[in-house]
Design a protein around this motif. Sequence first.
Motif, mmCIF file in Angstrom:
data_model
loop_
_atom_site.group_PDB
_atom_site.id
_atom_site.type_symbol
_atom_site.label_atom_id
_atom_site.label_comp_id
_atom_site.label_asym_id
_atom_site.label_seq_id
_atom_site.Cartn_x
_atom_site.Cartn_y
_atom_site.Cartn_z
ATOM 1 N N LEU A 133 0.796 -1.226 0.000
ATOM 2 C CA LEU A 133 0.000 0.000 0.000
ATOM 3 C C LEU A 133 0.835 1.285 0.000
ATOM 4 O O LEU A 133 0.277 2.379 -0.053
ATOM 5 N N THR A 134 2.152 1.182 0.051
ATOM 6 C CA THR A 134 2.986 2.371 0.255
ATOM 7 C C THR A 134 3.053 3.358 -0.918
ATOM 8 O O THR A 134 3.201 4.559 -0.684
ATOM 9 N N PRO A 135 2.945 2.937 -2.195
ATOM 10 C CA PRO A 135 3.100 3.935 -3.274
ATOM 11 C C PRO A 135 1.936 4.925 -3.329
ATOM 12 O O PRO A 135 0.781 4.548 -3.174
ATOM 13 N N ARG A 136 2.251 6.183 -3.544
ATOM 14 C CA ARG A 136 1.251 7.194 -3.882
ATOM 15 C C ARG A 136 1.442 7.558 -5.346
ATOM 16 O O ARG A 136 2.525 7.409 -5.888
ATOM 17 N N GLY A 137 0.379 8.060 -5.981
ATOM 18 C CA GLY A 137 0.504 8.349 -7.404
ATOM 19 C C GLY A 137 -0.574 9.246 -7.943
ATOM 20 O O GLY A 137 -0.584 10.449 -7.693
ATOM 21 N N GLU A 138 -1.549 8.639 -8.682
ATOM 22 C CA GLU A 138 -2.523 9.415 -9.457
ATOM 23 C C GLU A 138 -3.264 10.463 -8.637
ATOM 24 O O GLU A 138 -3.241 11.661 -8.950
ATOM 25 N N PHE A 139 -3.948 10.016 -7.579
ATOM 26 C CA PHE A 139 -4.765 10.942 -6.804
ATOM 27 C C PHE A 139 -3.911 11.991 -6.112
ATOM 28 O O PHE A 139 -4.318 13.159 -5.988
ATOM 29 N N SER A 140 -2.736 11.602 -5.635
ATOM 30 C CA SER A 140 -1.859 12.562 -4.969
ATOM 31 C C SER A 140 -1.477 13.691 -5.914
ATOM 32 O O SER A 140 -1.455 14.871 -5.533
ATOM 33 N N VAL A 141 -1.207 13.332 -7.172
ATOM 34 C CA VAL A 141 -0.849 14.348 -8.154
ATOM 35 C C VAL A 141 -2.077 15.178 -8.529
ATOM 36 O O VAL A 141 -1.985 16.392 -8.738
ATOM 37 N N VAL A 142 -3.251 14.520 -8.612
ATOM 38 C CA VAL A 142 -4.497 15.248 -8.902
ATOM 39 C C VAL A 142 -4.752 16.299 -7.827
ATOM 40 O O VAL A 142 -5.076 17.469 -8.121
ATOM 41 N N ILE A 143 -4.625 15.904 -6.565
ATOM 42 C CA ILE A 143 -4.880 16.821 -5.447
ATOM 43 C C ILE A 143 -3.874 17.966 -5.453
ATOM 44 O O ILE A 143 -4.233 19.134 -5.276
ATOM 45 N N ALA A 144 -2.603 17.632 -5.674
ATOM 46 C CA ALA A 144 -1.589 18.688 -5.734
ATOM 47 C C ALA A 144 -1.852 19.631 -6.900
ATOM 48 O O ALA A 144 -1.624 20.839 -6.800
ATOM 49 N N GLY A 145 -2.349 19.070 -8.016
ATOM 50 C CA GLY A 145 -2.670 19.892 -9.172
ATOM 51 C C GLY A 145 -3.755 20.915 -8.868
ATOM 52 O O GLY A 145 -3.710 22.050 -9.359
ATOM 53 N N LEU A 146 -4.749 20.528 -8.042
ATOM 54 C CA LEU A 146 -5.781 21.484 -7.621
ATOM 55 C C LEU A 146 -5.158 22.658 -6.879
ATOM 56 O O LEU A 146 -5.532 23.815 -7.078
ATOM 57 N N ALA A 147 -4.200 22.338 -6.005
ATOM 58 C CA ALA A 147 -3.557 23.386 -5.212
ATOM 59 C C ALA A 147 -2.724 24.307 -6.090
ATOM 60 O O ALA A 147 -2.712 25.531 -5.904
ATOM 61 N N VAL A 148 -2.025 23.728 -7.063
ATOM 62 C CA VAL A 148 -1.196 24.541 -7.962
ATOM 63 C C VAL A 148 -2.065 25.521 -8.730
ATOM 64 O O VAL A 148 -1.738 26.702 -8.879
ATOM 65 N N GLY A 149 -3.228 25.035 -9.212
ATOM 66 C CA GLY A 149 -4.122 25.895 -9.974
ATOM 67 C C GLY A 149 -4.715 27.031 -9.162
ATOM 68 O O GLY A 149 -5.099 28.064 -9.712
ATOM 69 N N SER A 150 -4.820 26.844 -7.838
ATOM 70 C CA SER A 150 -5.434 27.872 -6.988
ATOM 71 C C SER A 150 -4.404 28.805 -6.369
ATOM 72 O O SER A 150 -4.767 29.736 -5.641
ATOM 73 N N GLY A 151 -3.117 28.557 -6.607
ATOM 74 C CA GLY A 151 -2.083 29.452 -6.105
ATOM 75 C C GLY A 151 -1.774 29.316 -4.627
ATOM 76 O O GLY A 151 -1.253 30.243 -4.006
ATOM 77 N N VAL A 152 -2.084 28.147 -4.034
ATOM 78 C CA VAL A 152 -1.751 27.906 -2.630
ATOM 79 C C VAL A 152 -0.244 27.713 -2.507
ATOM 80 O O VAL A 152 0.441 27.564 -3.512
ATOM 81 N N GLU A 153 0.272 27.666 -1.298
ATOM 82 C CA GLU A 153 1.686 27.530 -0.942
ATOM 83 C C GLU A 153 2.576 27.095 -2.130
ATOM 84 O O GLU A 153 2.459 25.994 -2.651
ATOM 85 N N PRO A 154 3.498 27.959 -2.589
ATOM 86 C CA PRO A 154 4.305 27.656 -3.782
ATOM 87 C C PRO A 154 5.220 26.444 -3.615
ATOM 88 O O PRO A 154 5.590 25.823 -4.611
ATOM 89 N N ARG A 155 5.594 26.126 -2.364
ATOM 90 C CA ARG A 155 6.473 24.967 -2.163
ATOM 91 C C ARG A 155 5.720 23.639 -2.216
ATOM 92 O O ARG A 155 6.350 22.573 -2.206
ATOM 93 N N LEU A 156 4.388 23.701 -2.290
ATOM 94 C CA LEU A 156 3.596 22.468 -2.251
ATOM 95 C C LEU A 156 3.826 21.604 -3.485
ATOM 96 O O LEU A 156 3.975 20.379 -3.380
ATOM 97 N N ALA A 157 3.841 22.223 -4.674
ATOM 98 C CA ALA A 157 4.017 21.460 -5.913
ATOM 99 C C ALA A 157 5.358 20.718 -5.946
ATOM 100 O O ALA A 157 5.385 19.510 -6.201
ATOM 101 N N PRO A 158 6.497 21.392 -5.693
ATOM 102 C CA PRO A 158 7.755 20.638 -5.692
ATOM 103 C C PRO A 158 7.816 19.591 -4.588
ATOM 104 O O PRO A 158 8.374 18.510 -4.792
ATOM 105 N N LEU A 159 7.245 19.889 -3.407
ATOM 106 C CA LEU A 159 7.233 18.895 -2.332
ATOM 107 C C LEU A 159 6.425 17.678 -2.752
ATOM 108 O O LEU A 159 6.850 16.530 -2.545
ATOM 109 N N ALA A 160 5.238 17.908 -3.342
ATOM 110 C CA ALA A 160 4.386 16.799 -3.769
ATOM 111 C C ALA A 160 5.063 15.978 -4.862
ATOM 112 O O ALA A 160 4.993 14.744 -4.866
ATOM 113 N N THR A 161 5.726 16.668 -5.795
ATOM 114 C CA THR A 161 6.430 15.955 -6.862
ATOM 115 C C THR A 161 7.525 15.060 -6.293
ATOM 116 O O THR A 161 7.637 13.879 -6.650
#
Length: 402
Positions: free
Chosen positions: A330-358
């Motif tokens: 169960l340890t891998p994260r992938g599709e949904f994690s990137v989808v959720i991070a993508g929502l944050a990137v589009g809304s301009g939330v914390e700029p470090r979130l996208a590189p951290l999520a990646t």
Amino acid sequence: MHHTTVLLIEIGALLFGLGMLGRAGRRFGLSPIPLYLLAGLAFGQGGLIPLSASEEFIGIGAQIGVILLLVMLGLEYSADELVGNLRSAAPAGVFDMLLNAVPGALFALLLGWDVKAALVLAGITWVSSSGVIAKVLGDLGRLGNRETPVILSVLVIEDLAMAFYLPIATAVLAGVGLIGGLSTLGVAVVTVIAVLVVAIRYSGPISRFMSVKDPEALLLSVLGLTLFVAGVAAELKVSEAVGAFLVGIALSGPVAHHATEMLSPLRDLFAAVFFVFFGLSTDPADMPPVLLPALGLAVLTMLTKIATGYLAARRAGIALPGRLRAGLALTPRGEFSVVIAGLAVGSGVEPRLAPLATAYVLITVISGPMLARLADYTWFKNLVRRRMAAQRSTAKPLPSAE
């Protein structure tokens, strides 16, 4: 005309390169997702060769990729299976949320981020990658194992939970306030319940309406219905991803089977574009400062995922080896994690979130399949056997019947 020519060259070169990366990843037993993310980093902002002409095209393709990923997940389950899994695996779902979402939220707050970023990071650390895990289980020949239904039940609970989490996250990120958020959640709940009721009672007529005898008509009707419902869901602020997931659940029988076969190549194409697009939106120069926090978060939440699988499998009466296999898978994260991070990137939330999520997704999606293989190594099996023997030796003897 020149712009079109450059667009064709960029898209053609990118797709060919992704094909070679996917082939290389499979040869070494790796998921292609991290390779696609790395390709996006290489050709995005601050990358080696920025893609200029095809950026808008890739953005639209990325949206279609999310929709296809979710409708394909929905096609894997009937409404009856979804409801049944919800009842039997609900306690495991609660463990999963507490053990994995809460650490993500607390980690964001410790970094000094706001509540919006904490909500997003909670979702990123919560949801495992159904696609990566399903592929790993198939590659390792574990689809028939006793712990596999437990793993799948946890994944189904997560997929269903996303139908409620994504509208809340979308509303919060949009800054609509408490009343607007509750309204959005209410619409999401009513929509999900309505679709499940329709799917349970009328899935037969709905599926019969789409004939499997004409593959071309079936492909166009299923794809068209999915995009239409996803667009309507987005207008209702429910999330196009949830709308697509519910369309998949509503289809059943031969229609679902044939639709899965026909949509799979399209899903693979646009899903690859989606992961590339997420990498494109992240500047590689922003990655080094977040690598250490991402590594710490990955180690912490991989341990909590192992605990989730262990507890869920123990509750199902599975022995120690199966519990460990469930947790490690169960340890891998992938599709949904990137989808959720993508929502944050589009809304301009914390700029470090996208590189951290990646960085976080890269770490878990590379190490996760490797951890799942631990259970097949002889030294690991011997370690488990010794542990089981020690447990039996320390167990209290049963009272005599005399």
